[in-house]
Design an enzyme around this catalytic site. Structure first.
Site, PDB file in Angstrom:
ATOM      1  N   HIS A   1      -0.028   5.633   1.029  1.00  0.00           N
ATOM      2  CA  HIS A   1      -0.977   6.640   1.488  1.00  0.00           C
ATOM      3  C   HIS A   1      -0.811   7.903   0.641  1.00  0.00           C
ATOM      4  O   HIS A   1       0.304   8.315   0.339  1.00  0.00           O
ATOM      5  CB  HIS A   1      -0.749   6.967   2.962  1.00  0.00           C
ATOM      6  CG  HIS A   1      -0.864   5.774   3.848  1.00  0.00           C
ATOM      7  ND1 HIS A   1      -1.969   4.949   3.843  1.00  0.00           N
ATOM      8  CD2 HIS A   1      -0.014   5.242   4.754  1.00  0.00           C
ATOM      9  CE1 HIS A   1      -1.797   3.972   4.718  1.00  0.00           C
ATOM     10  NE2 HIS A   1      -0.612   4.125   5.281  1.00  0.00           N
TER      11      HIS A   1
ATOM     12  N   ARG B   1      -4.228   0.364  -2.361  1.00  0.00           N
ATOM     13  CA  ARG B   1      -3.667  -0.991  -2.283  1.00  0.00           C
ATOM     14  C   ARG B   1      -3.385  -1.539  -3.675  1.00  0.00           C
ATOM     15  O   ARG B   1      -4.098  -1.234  -4.629  1.00  0.00           O
ATOM     16  CB  ARG B   1      -4.621  -1.919  -1.541  1.00  0.00           C
ATOM     17  CG  ARG B   1      -4.921  -1.484  -0.107  1.00  0.00           C
ATOM     18  CD  ARG B   1      -5.922  -2.418   0.551  1.00  0.00           C
ATOM     19  NE  ARG B   1      -6.172  -2.044   1.935  1.00  0.00           N
ATOM     20  CZ  ARG B   1      -7.102  -1.160   2.320  1.00  0.00           C
ATOM     21  NH1 ARG B   1      -7.865  -0.582   1.396  1.00  0.00           N
ATOM     22  NH2 ARG B   1      -7.261  -0.866   3.584  1.00  0.00           N
TER      23      ARG B   1
ATOM     24  N   GLN C   1       0.810  -1.216   0.000  1.00  0.00           N
ATOM     25  CA  GLN C   1       0.000   0.000   0.000  1.00  0.00           C
ATOM     26  C   GLN C   1       0.842   1.264   0.000  1.00  0.00           C
ATOM     27  O   GLN C   1       2.038   1.249   0.283  1.00  0.00           O
ATOM     28  CB  GLN C   1      -0.920   0.010   1.224  1.00  0.00           C
ATOM     29  CG  GLN C   1      -0.182  -0.038   2.553  1.00  0.00           C
ATOM     30  CD  GLN C   1      -1.123  -0.171   3.736  1.00  0.00           C
ATOM     31  OE1 GLN C   1      -1.431   0.808   4.397  1.00  0.00           O
ATOM     32  NE2 GLN C   1      -1.573  -1.406   4.000  1.00  0.00           N
TER      33      GLN C   1
END
Length: 414
Positions: free
Chosen positions: A81, A262, A79
């Protein structure tokens, strides 16, 4: 000071034992992955008011940080952010499209960026940021399969951070034969059995493949730094940094956001295009956070972001008047060991055991901790807070080495 009741998350990668034991409960059959402490609308903490249960935001307003206890028995998703600009644009687009906030296909749960920091409670393994190009090439060149060699050729032709991002984009957007992944894993396993590895890249791929054998994240993991934090160590993950926690238990403190893009190692919705876009705007930098002392008993981990810092204090009888916690208008304090009392400026006292959490606001003033144990305080740093030093995995080059690299001769000049 207000005792908190906090939301839990039963994600499939969580542990059935670690968080329950930390909270003084018996392990169950359902994995407990996270405890959320804060005011995020998807899982706000609550307090017991005089006549009803209240959400913490009714008392504290919207806190700029979120505090978590995290326990992983297997890898989390691969992942990234988003930055603040990407989060604002993505949230607005999904709101306009009418995607429900709780929808499993929704990516942007709020309009905020999500820098975060992990503080290890046990030995904690994670993948964070890309390896240098030369190291990725050493990893790939050691894997004797046509697929691995084609990746090495691509990266050799286009080295550096942009080339690594293009390689990841290829892996995420072009079809990959599961057999190619299996052959890479088999080769990694053979190399590990022979005692051969490149900074734990091969053993990491084999460990991840036990849980996600056909996932392209297994291949991408070969390009990522593996970092092991010992208890008491911390690492900062800025926005745009690709990562995947592997196993262990930690405290996480972050901007109050739940935005995650993701691209693998999960059953949740994927957004590979969004992840690659985020990487184009991010840095492939991994940094431990070196703590700064506060008094005799406290380490402050402050990675120079506006939303949060973490202070970890060990108190004992050596300080009979108690250990003074760093100044904060708003804070969440969780006991991570022993039995202690929090004492505010008015003399109010509140007992805490391991796993107990408390909110203290502006009216509480200075807060001290008394007893024998440890507490961790998440808070918004003030102008007086000393920012901790960020330490790269890869040592900086000397000016002479940089000049050689600019001329294309490499660090050694050969």
């Amino acid at each position: 000071m207000l005792r908190l009741d906090n939301a839990s998350r039963a994600y499939d990668w969580g542990s059935t034992a670690d968080i329950p034991r930390f909270m003084g409960l018996e392990p169950g059959e359902t994995p407990v992955a996270e405890i959320w402490m804060g005011t995020h609308p998807l899982g706000p903490s609550t307090i017991q008011g005089p006549d009803r249960t209240m959400s913490l935001d009714e008392v504290a307003g919207e806190l700029p940080f979120m505090f978590k206890i995290l326990a992983a028995d297997r890898p989390l998703s691969l992942q990234v952010h988003p930055s603040e600009a990407m989060a604002q644009a993505g949230f607005a687009a999904e709101e306009a499209a009418g995607v429900p906030l709780e929808s499993p296909t929704r990516t942007y749960k709020d309009p905020h960026h999500k820098p975060e920091m992990a503080y290890a409670l046990t030995t904690f393994d994670t993948l964070v940021g890309f390896r240098p190009t030369a190291e990725i090439l050493r990893v790939l060149n050691g894997i004797d399969t046509p697929f691995a060699q084609s990746l090495a050729e691509d990266l050799h032709a286009a080295p550096g951070f942009p080339g690594i991002v293009r390689l990841v984009e290829r892996l995420l957007t072009e079809p990959v034969d599961p057999g190619d992944i299996a052959r890479v894993v088999a080769c990694c396993r053979t190399l590990v059995d022979q005692g051969i590895d490149v900074k734990r890249a091969y053993v990491t791929a084999t460990e991840i493949a036990e849980h996600y054998p056909d996932d392209i994240g297994v291949i991408i993991s070969l390009a990522l730094n593996r970092l092991t934090l010992q208890p008491g160590e911390a690492a900062f993950l800025g926005t745009g940094i690709i990562h995947a926690h592997l196993r262990g238990m930690c405290l996480e403190v972050m901007a109050a956001s739940d935005n995650v893009l993701r691209a693998g190692l999960t059953t949740k919705a994927l957004d590979p295009e969004g992840l690659v876009k985020c990487l184009d705007r991010g840095m492939s930098r991994l940094a431990r956070v070196a703590p700064e002392p506060f008094g005799f008993s406290t380490d402050v981990f402050s990675p120079d972001v506006r939303e949060f810092a973490l202070a970890v204090s060990q108190c004992s009888r050596a300080e009979p008047e108690g250990t003074l916690l760093p100044t904060a208008r708003q804070r969440i304090v969780v006991c991570t060991g022993g039995e202690v009392e929090l004492v505010n400026e008015s003399g109010e006292r509140l007992k805490l055991g391991r796993g107990d959490a408390v909110y203290a606001g502006p009216d509480d003033g200075e807060v001290r901790v008394v007893g024998t144990g440890e507490v961790a305080q998440a808070y918004t740093p003030t102008a007086e807070t000393v920012a901790g030093e960020l330490i790269d995995l890869v040592p900086p080059y000397s000016e002479r080495q940089l000049k050689r690299r600019r001329r294309g001769r490499g660090p050694s000049g050969r």
